[in-house]
Scaffold this motif. Structure first.
Motif, PDB file in Angstrom:
ATOM      1  N   ARG B 161       0.834  -1.198   0.000  1.00 47.15           N
ATOM      2  CA  ARG B 161       0.000   0.000   0.000  1.00 47.15           C
ATOM      3  C   ARG B 161       0.868   1.248   0.000  1.00 47.15           C
ATOM      4  N   GLN B 162       1.971   1.198   0.767  1.00 46.28           N
ATOM      5  CA  GLN B 162       2.829   2.373   0.800  1.00 46.28           C
ATOM      6  C   GLN B 162       3.448   2.591  -0.577  1.00 46.28           C
ATOM      7  N   ARG B 163       3.733   1.507  -1.287  1.00 45.57           N
ATOM      8  CA  ARG B 163       4.242   1.653  -2.662  1.00 45.57           C
ATOM      9  C   ARG B 163       3.186   2.350  -3.529  1.00 45.57           C
ATOM     10  N   ILE B 164       1.918   1.981  -3.322  1.00 47.37           N
ATOM     11  CA  ILE B 164       0.853   2.615  -4.107  1.00 47.37           C
ATOM     12  C   ILE B 164       0.774   4.107  -3.768  1.00 47.37           C
ATOM     13  N   VAL B 165       0.856   4.414  -2.454  1.00 45.37           N
ATOM     14  CA  VAL B 165       0.798   5.818  -2.049  1.00 45.37           C
ATOM     15  C   VAL B 165       1.963   6.586  -2.683  1.00 45.37           C
ATOM     16  N   ILE B 166       3.126   5.938  -2.755  1.00 48.46           N
ATOM     17  CA  ILE B 166       4.276   6.589  -3.390  1.00 48.46           C
ATOM     18  C   ILE B 166       3.995   6.794  -4.881  1.00 48.46           C
ATOM     19  N   ALA B 167       3.403   5.781  -5.514  1.00 44.90           N
ATOM     20  CA  ALA B 167       3.062   5.920  -6.934  1.00 44.90           C
ATOM     21  C   ALA B 167       2.114   7.097  -7.137  1.00 44.90           C
ATOM     22  N   VAL B 168       1.118   7.231  -6.248  1.00 44.47           N
ATOM     23  CA  VAL B 168       0.179   8.351  -6.339  1.00 44.47           C
ATOM     24  C   VAL B 168       0.948   9.667  -6.208  1.00 44.47           C
ATOM     25  N   ALA B 169       1.868   9.711  -5.242  1.00 43.22           N
ATOM     26  CA  ALA B 169       2.593  10.955  -4.970  1.00 43.22           C
ATOM     27  C   ALA B 169       3.486  11.342  -6.140  1.00 43.22           C
ATOM     28  N   LEU B 170       4.028  10.321  -6.821  1.00 41.72           N
ATOM     29  CA  LEU B 170       4.981  10.630  -7.889  1.00 41.72           C
ATOM     30  C   LEU B 170       4.316  10.793  -9.245  1.00 41.72           C
ATOM     31  N   ALA B 171       3.017  10.587  -9.309  1.00 37.87           N
ATOM     32  CA  ALA B 171       2.304  10.541 -10.588  1.00 37.87           C
ATOM     33  C   ALA B 171       2.629  11.737 -11.480  1.00 37.87           C
ATOM     34  N   CYS B 172       2.650  12.927 -10.934  1.00 37.70           N
ATOM     35  CA  CYS B 172       2.848  14.120 -11.759  1.00 37.70           C
ATOM     36  C   CYS B 172       4.258  14.675 -11.665  1.00 37.70           C
ATOM     37  N   ASN B 173       5.234  13.837 -11.333  1.00 35.92           N
ATOM     38  CA  ASN B 173       6.621  14.282 -11.179  1.00 35.92           C
ATOM     39  C   ASN B 173       6.743  15.561 -10.350  1.00 35.92           C
ATOM     40  N   PRO B 174       6.388  15.509  -9.091  1.00 31.19           N
ATOM     41  CA  PRO B 174       6.367  16.727  -8.275  1.00 31.19           C
ATOM     42  C   PRO B 174       7.770  17.277  -8.048  1.00 31.19           C
ATOM     43  N   LYS B 175       7.828  18.593  -7.818  1.00 32.76           N
ATOM     44  CA  LYS B 175       9.123  19.201  -7.518  1.00 32.76           C
ATOM     45  C   LYS B 175       9.524  18.898  -6.083  1.00 32.76           C
ATOM     46  N   LEU B 176       8.506  18.749  -5.229  1.00 33.64           N
ATOM     47  CA  LEU B 176       8.774  18.499  -3.818  1.00 33.64           C
ATOM     48  C   LEU B 176       7.885  17.370  -3.326  1.00 33.64           C
ATOM     49  N   LEU B 177       8.510  16.428  -2.657  1.00 33.23           N
ATOM     50  CA  LEU B 177       7.758  15.325  -2.086  1.00 33.23           C
ATOM     51  C   LEU B 177       7.897  15.391  -0.578  1.00 33.23           C
ATOM     52  N   ILE B 178       6.755  15.421   0.128  1.00 32.34           N
ATOM     53  CA  ILE B 178       6.818  15.451   1.586  1.00 32.34           C
ATOM     54  C   ILE B 178       6.469  14.058   2.084  1.00 32.34           C
ATOM     55  N   ALA B 179       7.376  13.456   2.818  1.00 31.40           N
ATOM     56  CA  ALA B 179       7.119  12.109   3.332  1.00 31.40           C
ATOM     57  C   ALA B 179       7.005  12.197   4.847  1.00 31.40           C
ATOM     58  N   ASP B 180       5.791  12.057   5.351  1.00 25.77           N
ATOM     59  CA  ASP B 180       5.540  12.212   6.781  1.00 25.77           C
ATOM     60  C   ASP B 180       5.640  10.852   7.460  1.00 25.77           C
ATOM     61  N   GLU B 181       6.780  10.554   8.008  1.00 24.76           N
ATOM     62  CA  GLU B 181       7.055   9.257   8.641  1.00 24.76           C
ATOM     63  C   GLU B 181       6.579   8.089   7.777  1.00 24.76           C
ATOM     64  N   PRO B 182       7.046   7.981   6.542  1.00 20.32           N
ATOM     65  CA  PRO B 182       6.468   6.989   5.623  1.00 20.32           C
ATOM     66  C   PRO B 182       6.771   5.552   6.019  1.00 20.32           C
ATOM     67  N   THR B 183       7.711   5.349   6.920  1.00 19.65           N
ATOM     68  CA  THR B 183       8.065   3.963   7.222  1.00 19.65           C
ATOM     69  C   THR B 183       7.741   3.567   8.653  1.00 19.65           C
ATOM     70  N   THR B 184       7.233   4.519   9.434  1.00 19.58           N
ATOM     71  CA  THR B 184       7.016   4.242  10.857  1.00 19.58           C
ATOM     72  C   THR B 184       6.062   3.077  11.090  1.00 19.58           C
ATOM     73  N   ALA B 185       5.012   2.989  10.237  1.00 19.97           N
ATOM     74  CA  ALA B 185       3.986   1.978  10.492  1.00 19.97           C
ATOM     75  C   ALA B 185       4.333   0.628   9.875  1.00 19.97           C
ATOM     76  N   LEU B 186       5.533   0.524   9.303  1.00 23.68           N
ATOM     77  CA  LEU B 186       5.863  -0.713   8.583  1.00 23.68           C
ATOM     78  C   LEU B 186       6.865  -1.575   9.352  1.00 23.68           C
ATOM     79  N   ASP B 187       6.902  -2.847   8.992  1.00 25.11           N
ATOM     80  CA  ASP B 187       7.911  -3.752   9.559  1.00 25.11           C
ATOM     81  C   ASP B 187       9.304  -3.288   9.154  1.00 25.11           C
ATOM     82  N   VAL B 188      10.291  -3.655   9.973  1.00 24.80           N
ATOM     83  CA  VAL B 188      11.645  -3.162   9.728  1.00 24.80           C
ATOM     84  C   VAL B 188      12.151  -3.555   8.334  1.00 24.80           C
TER      85      VAL B 188
END
Lengths: 339, 354, 309
Positions: B161-188
């Motif tokens: 799901r986080q990969r999908i969220v990243i795909a959504v975020a990168l869809a329009c080639n943004p100049k700035l990507l804000i990642a708010d603790e993107p890995t905190t909820a995931l397994d190590v």
């Protein structure tokens, strides 16, 4: 990035020791759960107004019948069908004892030579509607309250046992609930009233017979949620008995949800009592409840709307007040709403 | 270097049931093209709020912007209309949230959710958007993308799901990507995969990233520069090496000392005493002073300004004032500083130079 | 999913079985029975009647026959109306009740959804308070009080709509409104709460971060997620409508099942009471079952995870 280098007094840079316990100090006064809830509900104007209305209605339900000299069950045919008359309010054109006779509006008190005043008028048998209204309110409240208490007691015991002991016990108890919950309230209430003679207790029993199921499910859910939490496990480790865990640790935590649900059970019971009376399965005359009063009033709606008016207003106010208090309590006690 | 976004003197408050929470009290930073800026700090330090205010995603009813500006592409994002802001969001700036389990719409297919920004911002036709979405899913390493497009979020694991969220975020080639603790909820293990993916993608599409985290290990792994936040302020900012090996602020010292490391000699893990400041009633002076063993009288009176350590390194502590006494940081930090050329404990190549 | 449906159907039959057995016992216990006027009959006539209704058979045989008849959709024979069987009676009256119920359900739910949406999207404004007040009144004021009020204002006082009886569609307006108050209130409250919860969820934040505008957020993302769970309250709404129909039909003299039922109570026509009660039970239990299955079909979260909660 302003690097302000203005001269500061030399002693500003003296090292100081901070008592780190000071940093741990909690500056806000600590409130108990119910104090906190009270602070919250106090901000809910609708709930506060409702509380006043409720207190007033309950007070009147007990005192009202004794405020006038008429007995709520006394039949006095000579005084039948009188409109409301409250001395002092005549000048305002309301409660002046005037009513329709055929197509003319006349003062029925003078016409029938009635010396006493009936504040809310009389019904077709000449019974005083003021004392009947409050007596009826008293009985409706009694039925609703007792039914709600029975629901809570059975619901908490059943749900508590089912949730706390779990396993086989829970399985069997929940299968029973699943079958019972399929039976519509309307159906079970009507069937129960058919066996028993209509009366206060038969209505209470009819309402309670499946009423507890909702409560038991909620209590079971809550007990399941709390029983494996650390504070209960800790109590168990310390050797607390089951009774102690239930009474000291589980009950206080689920108390709020029980109270909220009771606030919604009571108006439902008031409604069902009135409903049964309205379809002719309720209390029998001369006993009065809000439902029977509304039913009586409905029969004379066209010419004496006041007979219906007062009980209809009281039952609506009661229902609104209970619902608003319930809503207010839910908002105040729901920990999700904090912050 | 080109500045992508510049936050100047940002101050904002929340109006809550209990009163005014001064969540951000004057924050300054900038992000350069292609770099990753990590913002670290405890919960409640204002790191999420800062970035959400760049996106203007804070609840309108309770948020008050008191001061400051956020410059992006020559515009102050705090001044433009909501309509213009909608054109920025998802197109020029996009965001990844902490919990992938709740950040996708449960009743919309994954394909539609990825296609949404493409249809909206790039005005692609449905079939083009579909093609691009499949490419994006391939890019973020999702096997069988065509089939996956038609599925709903609950059919994916957290990492997917986080990969999908990243795909959504990168869809329009943004100049700035804000990642708010993107890995905190995931397994190590999944965390590491997602971090690798983000680093990889950053190189491919040359985007700048603001990476919010409280995990210093993650910072060392992904960031170019680090900003440390405490009590609604940035207390130290610098390159990763500067902050990790030549930290100046006692709070940064505390953070680094509380980070477990394999070569640590001490047996006991350090914990910063006390609790974060109550922003309903922020303390006077340096907010960290109450928890600091290096506190001075002035800390109780005045908020320290940012003192310059180097061109890229600033820290807000009175200890850097020329009149301040020299103090020794905790032993673990001294160990680190020994490895940093330019720090006063530097011991490297002792015999060689000079 | 199939397993879940099977389980639910089994429970449904268990509930119905319980109700049916209960009504059978009641029929045997009740004083009125078919022979309320038995004293007027001669011994031979009585025997004929007993024989006809099968009352001479042992109780278990009667029980099995009763249950068998129910399963065939035969709810018994009215004592009041000579030889009219309850099923025919219900079918004859069903039309009117169905029209009222359907109108109240459809319009009530629609209006409720609109009110709830407005309240959630314009939270803490006059719109929100107005819609909340309507919802509280709708939940609190008993349907019979509201029905009488409507009748008094629009039929007796303003004389714009018929007082009662069935004289075409116009007659259905007031009773439908009276019945619709419940669905309006329940739907409005439910949608408001759901919408507010959905609007504060992470995926709405992500949708905003994608640049979606207000309209897309409200309707493309939030509405669907708030609407789907509304299906779950259709069960209680249907039960409320049924309860309400008893009094509302009585008040407006609508010749529907509800009025028939209330009449049979006052005339002690136990066969009709029991038959109608059984009919009500089947109706409600089937509705709730359909609603639960429908929910599973519509919500993708439940649909594809094989029914595990």
């Amino acid at each position: 990035m302003t690097t302000n280098m203005k001269k500061l007094p030399k002693d500003s840079f003296e090292r100081i020791t901070i008592d780190s316990s000071h940093a741990e100090k909690i500056s806000k006064p600590s409130l108990s759960f119910w104090q906190d809830a009270w602070l919250r509900i106090r901000k809910n104007k609708a709930a506060i107004v409702s509380m006043f209305i409720l207190v007033f209605i309950v007070f009147m339900a007990f005192v009202g019948p004794y405020m006038v000299e008429h007995d709520p069950e006394d039949v006095k045919v000579a005084h039948a069908s009188l409109p409301p008359k409250i001395p002092g309010l005549e000048k305002l054109g309301i409660f002046d004892g005037e009513g329709k006779l055929g197509s003319k509006t006349v003062n029925l008190y003078e016409l029938k030579k009635v010396e006493v005043n009936y504040w809310f008028g009389t019904d077709s048998l000449g019974r005083d509607l003021f004392s009947r209204l409050w007596k009826g309110t008293q009985i409706s409240l009694l039925i609703a309250f007792v039914a709600a208490v029975i629901d809570v007691v059975i619901g908490v015991i059943y749900g508590g046992i089912s949730g706390y002991y779990g396993g086989r016990v829970d399985d069997i108890m929940q299968r029973i609930v699943e079958v019972l919950i399929g039976i519509p309230t309307l159906v079970i209430v009507i069937l129960m009233i058919m066996i028993m003679k209509p009366g206060i207790w038969s209505i209470i029993i009819a309402l309670s017979i499946t009423g507890w199921i909702g409560m038991s499910r909620i209590v079971r859910g809550q007990v399941l949620k709390y029983k494996n939490q650390e504070f209960v496990l800790a109590a168990k480790t310390l050797g607390a008995s089951d009774t102690r865990i239930i009474v000291k640790h589980l009950l206080p935590n689920i108390m709020a949800i029980i109270v909220i649900n009771m606030m919604f059970t009571i108006p439902t019971a008031i409604f069902f009592e009135a409903f049964l009376s309205f379809i002719g399965m309720g209390l029998q005359a001369p006993k009065a409840s809000l439902g029977t009063l509304i039913n009586d009033g409905y029969k004379f709606l066209e010419y004496q709307p006041h007979i219906l008016f007062f009980p209809a207003v009281i039952i609506s106010l009661l229902m609104i007040a209970f619902n608003l208090i319930g809503d207010g309590l839910r908002d105040a006690l729901d920990p999700k709403m904090k912050d | 270097m080109e500045k992508i976004v510049e936050v100047k003197n940002l101050e904002l408050s929340f109006h809550t049931f209990a009163g005014e929470v001064k969540a951000i009290q004057g924050v300054n930073f900038e992000v350069y093209k292609g770099e990753t800026l990590a913002i670290v700090g405890e919960s409640g330090s204002g790191k999420s709020v800062t970035t959400k205010s760049i996106m203007r995603l804070l609840p309108k009813s309770s948020t008050e912007y008191k001061n400051g500006e956020i410059l992006f592409g020559g515009k102050d994002l705090l001044k433009i209309s909501e309509k213009e802001m909608q054109k920025v969001r998802g197109k020029d700036i996009s965001m990844i949230f902490q919990d992938p389990m709740t950040s996708l719409n449960p009743t919309m297919t994954v394909g539609n959710q990825i296609m949404e920004p493409l249809l909206k911002h790039q005005k692609l036709s449905k079939s083009e958007a579909r093609k691009k979405s499949i490419e994006l899913l391939t890019l973020v390493g999702m096997p069988k993308p065509e089939m996956r497009m038609k599925q709903y979020p609950h059919q994916f694991s957290g990492g997917q799901r986080q990969r999908i969220v990243i795909a959504v975020a990168l869809a329009c080639n943004p100049k700035l990507l804000i990642a708010d603790e993107p890995t905190t909820a995931l397994d190590v293990t999944i965390q590491a995969q997602i971090l690798e993916l983000m680093k990889d993608l950053q190189k491919k599409i040359d985007t700048s990233i603001i990476f919010i985290t409280h995990d210093l290990g993650v910072v060392a792994n992904v960031a170019d520069r680090v900003a440390v936040m405490y009590g609604g302020r940035i207390v130290e900012v610098g390159t990763v090496d500067e902050v990790f090996y030549n930290p100046q602020h006692p709070y940064t010292w505390g953070l680094l000392s509380s980070m477990p490391s394999l070569d640590a000699t001490e047996e006991k893990l350090y914990a910063i005493p006390g609790t974060p400041p109550d922003l309903l009633d922020p303390p006077k002076g340096d907010a960290f002073a109450l928890r600091s063993e290096y506190a001075m009288k002035i800390d109780m009176e005045q908020v320290p300004p940012l003192f310059k350590v180097s061109e890229t390194h600033y820290a807000a502590t009175w200890l850097l004032h020329p009149d301040a006494p020299q103090v020794d940081p905790p032993a673990a930090v001294i160990e680190r500083m020994k490895r940093f050329p330019g720090s006063r404990y530097y011991t490297g190549n002792a015999g060689g130079v000079r | 999913m199939a397993k879940y449906i099977t389980k639910r159907v089994i429970y449904m039959f268990l509930s119905l079985f319980l109700i049916a057995s209960f009504t059978f016992v009641l029929m045997k216990l009740l004083p009125g029975s078919p022979l309320a006027s038995a004293s007027k009959l001669s011994v031979e006539q009585r025997e004929v009647v007993y024989e006809k209704y099968g009352l001479n058979d042992p109780i278990p045989v009667q029980y099995v026959r009763y249950m068998g008849n129910l399963a065939k959709g035969d709810f018994g024979v009215s004592f009041q109306y000579k030889n009219a069987d309850v099923t025919t009676l219900i079918v004859k009256k069903l039309k009117y009740s169905a029209i009222l119920g359907a109108q109240a359900l459809i319009f009530g739910t629609l209006i409720g959804i609109i009110l709830g949406m407005i309240a959630a999207l314009k939270q803490n404004t006059v719109w929100d308070y107005g819609s909340t007040i309507i919802a509280i009144l709708g939940i609190s004021i008993p349907s019979f009080v509201f029905a009488v009020l409507l009748q008094y204002v629009f039929a007796v006082w303003l004389e714009v709509l018929p007082v009662g009886l069935w004289e075409g569609w116009k007659s259905s307006i007031l009773p439908s409104i009276a019945l619709a108050m419940g669905p309006i209130a329940i739907a409005a409250r439910f949608i408001r709460t759901e919408m507010i919860e959905v609007l504060s969820s992470d995926y709405i934040l992500l949708a905003k971060a994608k640049g979606a505008n207000w309209f897309e957020i409200a309707f493309k993302h939030a509405f669907r997620n708030a609407l789907i769970p509304l299906i779950t309250v259709l069960g209680p709404v249907a039960a409320g409508l049924l309860t309400g129909s008893l009094v509302v039909e009585q008040i407006f003299a609508i010749p529907g099942i509800g009025q028939q039922f209330v009449k049979s109570i006052s005339s002690n026509d136990f066969a009709v009471i029991m038959g109608t009660t059984m009919f009500f039970s089947v109706f409600l239990i089937v509705i709730i079952l359909i609603v639960d299955i429908l929910y599973g079909v519509i919500d993708p979260r439940i649909r594809l995870s094989g029914g595990s909660k």
